[in-house]
Design an enzyme around this catalytic site. Structure first.
Site, mmCIF file in Angstrom:
data_model
loop_
_atom_site.group_PDB
_atom_site.id
_atom_site.type_symbol
_atom_site.label_atom_id
_atom_site.label_comp_id
_atom_site.label_asym_id
_atom_site.label_seq_id
_atom_site.Cartn_x
_atom_site.Cartn_y
_atom_site.Cartn_z
ATOM 1 N N GLY A 62 0.639 -1.699 0.165
ATOM 2 C CA GLY A 62 0.066 0.210 -0.250
ATOM 3 C C GLY A 62 0.976 1.711 -0.365
ATOM 4 C CB THR A 80 -0.727 4.099 -4.635
ATOM 5 O OG1 THR A 80 -1.696 3.957 -3.561
ATOM 6 C CG2 THR A 80 -0.293 2.513 -5.670
ATOM 7 N NE ARG A 125 -4.743 4.095 -5.854
ATOM 8 C CZ ARG A 125 -4.765 4.625 -4.942
ATOM 9 N NH1 ARG A 125 -5.601 6.104 -5.556
ATOM 10 N NH2 ARG A 125 -4.162 4.926 -3.671
ATOM 11 C CB SER A 158 -6.895 1.014 13.818
ATOM 12 O OG SER A 158 -6.892 2.415 14.400
ATOM 13 C CE1 TYR A 183 -10.070 -0.122 9.051
ATOM 14 C CE2 TYR A 183 -10.381 1.864 11.281
ATOM 15 C CZ TYR A 183 -9.169 1.122 10.299
ATOM 16 O OH TYR A 183 -8.255 1.603 10.042
ATOM 17 C CB VAL A 205 -2.735 9.542 10.216
ATOM 18 C CG1 VAL A 205 -1.798 9.668 9.717
ATOM 19 C CG2 VAL A 205 -2.661 8.016 11.053
ATOM 20 C CG PHE A 265 -7.810 6.004 6.494
ATOM 21 C CD1 PHE A 265 -8.290 4.667 6.722
ATOM 22 C CD2 PHE A 265 -9.251 6.629 7.636
ATOM 23 C CE1 PHE A 265 -8.775 4.026 7.426
ATOM 24 C CE2 PHE A 265 -9.922 6.012 8.968
ATOM 25 C CZ PHE A 265 -9.865 4.148 8.175
HETATM 26 P P1 NDP Z 1 -4.591 5.817 1.801
HETATM 27 O O1 NDP Z 1 -5.606 4.931 1.488
HETATM 28 O O2 NDP Z 1 -3.994 6.661 1.856
HETATM 29 O O3 NDP Z 1 -3.740 4.275 1.259
HETATM 30 C C1 NDP Z 1 -3.987 2.892 1.736
HETATM 31 C C2 NDP Z 1 -3.288 1.950 1.462
HETATM 32 O O4 NDP Z 1 -3.380 0.568 0.697
HETATM 33 C C3 NDP Z 1 -3.213 2.715 -0.870
HETATM 34 O O5 NDP Z 1 -1.515 2.559 -1.359
HETATM 35 C C4 NDP Z 1 -3.789 1.620 -1.672
HETATM 36 O O6 NDP Z 1 -3.151 1.494 -2.362
HETATM 37 C C5 NDP Z 1 -3.124 0.512 -0.416
HETATM 38 N N1 NDP Z 1 -5.058 -0.743 -1.052
HETATM 39 C C6 NDP Z 1 -5.960 -0.389 -0.053
HETATM 40 N N2 NDP Z 1 -6.381 -1.424 -0.852
HETATM 41 C C7 NDP Z 1 -5.247 -2.590 -1.226
HETATM 42 C C8 NDP Z 1 -5.230 -3.903 -1.539
HETATM 43 N N3 NDP Z 1 -6.277 -4.599 -1.929
HETATM 44 N N4 NDP Z 1 -4.224 -4.672 -2.682
HETATM 45 C C9 NDP Z 1 -2.837 -3.302 -1.916
HETATM 46 N N5 NDP Z 1 -2.990 -1.952 -1.287
HETATM 47 C C10 NDP Z 1 -4.113 -1.877 -1.146
HETATM 48 O O7 NDP Z 1 -4.653 5.073 4.026
HETATM 49 P P2 NDP Z 1 -3.527 4.937 5.217
HETATM 50 O O8 NDP Z 1 -2.463 5.530 4.174
HETATM 51 O O9 NDP Z 1 -4.096 5.912 5.773
HETATM 52 O O10 NDP Z 1 -3.955 3.603 5.802
HETATM 53 C C11 NDP Z 1 -2.724 2.651 5.553
HETATM 54 C C12 NDP Z 1 -2.790 1.678 6.923
HETATM 55 O O11 NDP Z 1 -2.915 2.867 7.641
HETATM 56 C C13 NDP Z 1 -4.458 1.260 6.734
HETATM 57 O O12 NDP Z 1 -3.997 -0.481 7.320
HETATM 58 C C14 NDP Z 1 -5.119 1.647 7.586
HETATM 59 O O13 NDP Z 1 -6.402 1.142 7.927
HETATM 60 C C15 NDP Z 1 -4.620 1.485 8.700
HETATM 61 N N6 NDP Z 1 -4.807 3.191 9.827
HETATM 62 C C16 NDP Z 1 -4.919 4.763 9.139
HETATM 63 C C17 NDP Z 1 -5.284 5.728 10.301
HETATM 64 C C18 NDP Z 1 -6.021 6.749 9.586
HETATM 65 O O14 NDP Z 1 -5.972 7.126 10.490
HETATM 66 N N7 NDP Z 1 -5.660 6.946 7.911
HETATM 67 C C19 NDP Z 1 -5.769 5.299 11.330
HETATM 68 C C20 NDP Z 1 -4.792 3.919 11.954
HETATM 69 C C21 NDP Z 1 -4.665 2.916 10.736
HETATM 70 P P3 NDP Z 1 -4.210 0.539 -4.081
HETATM 71 O O15 NDP Z 1 -5.175 1.587 -3.709
HETATM 72 O O16 NDP Z 1 -3.092 1.649 -5.144
HETATM 73 O O17 NDP Z 1 -4.246 -0.051 -4.666
HETATM 74 C C1 8X3 Z 2 -8.202 4.754 11.363
HETATM 75 C C2 8X3 Z 2 -8.476 5.647 13.081
HETATM 76 O O1 8X3 Z 2 -10.130 6.820 13.785
HETATM 77 O O2 8X3 Z 2 -10.165 6.221 11.633
HETATM 78 O O3 8X3 Z 2 -7.728 3.634 11.810
HETATM 79 O O4 8X3 Z 2 -11.158 4.374 13.295
HETATM 80 S S1 8X3 Z 2 -10.402 5.192 12.915
#
Ligand code: NDP
Ligand code: 8X3
Length: 253
Positions: free
Chosen positions: A9, A11, A35, A140, A153, A186, A190
């Protein structure tokens, strides 16, 4: 540091920030996501900025076949994966349990739980053969504190927590470290993904306080990954100052 770091992930968001952080420190990076055009752009950017190599591993972590076909065909020099960061993941929708979409539930579980299992299982033989490695999973705060309309989730991130604990016990005999990173809010793509591309709705999530950035999390992950061989951070919860836990967030702080 000349390690091989495989990040799923990359991208956008936290994964992309991790790729940048580890590349800047001289590590060689395997980047993943669906992507492919973004992966190509990231590879060009990292290789031109730093004296490192980047391997593109474009696949959907939900597909057992894609995961194993791609990882098993890594060129030999890329098989010595030192660090695996299981970051790919997503939330889809914020709906009451009885109103939520079964398809959204399937996708979240298939990505956040099964995807993490598939990638780990495919990479582990390389780590076991070398009797070393570090797996860093993105859990998370949502895995500890279930919030209203967070249901599946949150469950997927509780699963990441339990899987991390199980991995840590079972992989001890191979000297493989396991860390569960538990971020709070973050600002990445997301929420835009969660609200099906509605960026105005996504922006509202981060209004009234200063959220974390992908770089904040990448720095913490880099720290965990750069400690001496005898030291393992088992889990790390990181929130914005305005957020006490998965539920309690003070806006307009
Ligand atoms: P983003 O949406 O910015 O990034 C998510 C990444 O995951 C993208 O690069 C996407 O790439 C990739 N991804 C999603 N589905 C797939 C798939 N089926 N196969 C391969 N790659 C995949 O979100 P975040 O950076 O915020 O999230 C990253 C991680 O952090 C997640 O596990 C999320 O649950 C966790 N997290 C995020 C928080 C937040 O508040 N943002 C808080 C706590 C945890 P593509 O679409 O190109 O496949
Ligand atoms: C992502 C943080 O609070 O949106 O894991 O679930 S929250």
């Amino acid at each position: 540091m000349n390690r091989v770091v495989f990040i799923t992930g990359t991208t956008s968001g936290i994964g992309k920030a991790c790729a940048e952080k580890f590349a800047a420190a001289g590590d060689n990076i395997i980047i993943n996501g669906r992507r492919e055009e973004r992966l190509i752009e990231l590879k060009l950017s990292l290789e031109s900025q730093y004296k490192i190599e980047v391997l593109i591993a474009a696949f959907d972590v939900q597909s057992k076949k894609e995961v194993f076909d791609c990882i098993n065909s890594f060129p030999d020099k890329w098989k010595s994966v030192d660090i695996l960061i299981n970051n790919a993941g997503l939330a889809l929708g914020r709906d009451f349990f009885d109103e939520a979409s079964l398809d959204d539930w399937d996708t979240m579980l298939q990505t956040n739980v099964n995807g993490l299992l598939y990638v780990s299982k495919a990479i582990l033989p390389f780590m076991v053969a070398r009797n070393q490695g570090h797996i860093i999973n993105l859990g998370s705060v949502a895995g500890d504190d279930v919030y209203e309309k967070g249901n599946v989730y949150c469950a997927s991130k509780t699963a990441v927590e339990v899987i991390s604990r199980a991995m840590r016990i079972d992989l001890l005999q191979h000297s493989i470290k396991v860390t569960n990173i538990k971020p709070g809010a973050v600002e990445t793509e997301f929420s835009t993904v969660r609200f099906n591309g509605d960026s105005a709705k996504a922006a509202k999530v981060y209004e009234g306080f200063t959220p974390l950035t992908g770089t904040d999390i990448a720095q913490a992950i880099f720290y965990c990954a750069s400690l001496p061989a005898n030291v393992c951070i088992n889990e790390l919860e990181i929130t914005p100052v305005a957020q006490a836990n998965g539920i309690f967030l003070l806006k307009n702080l």
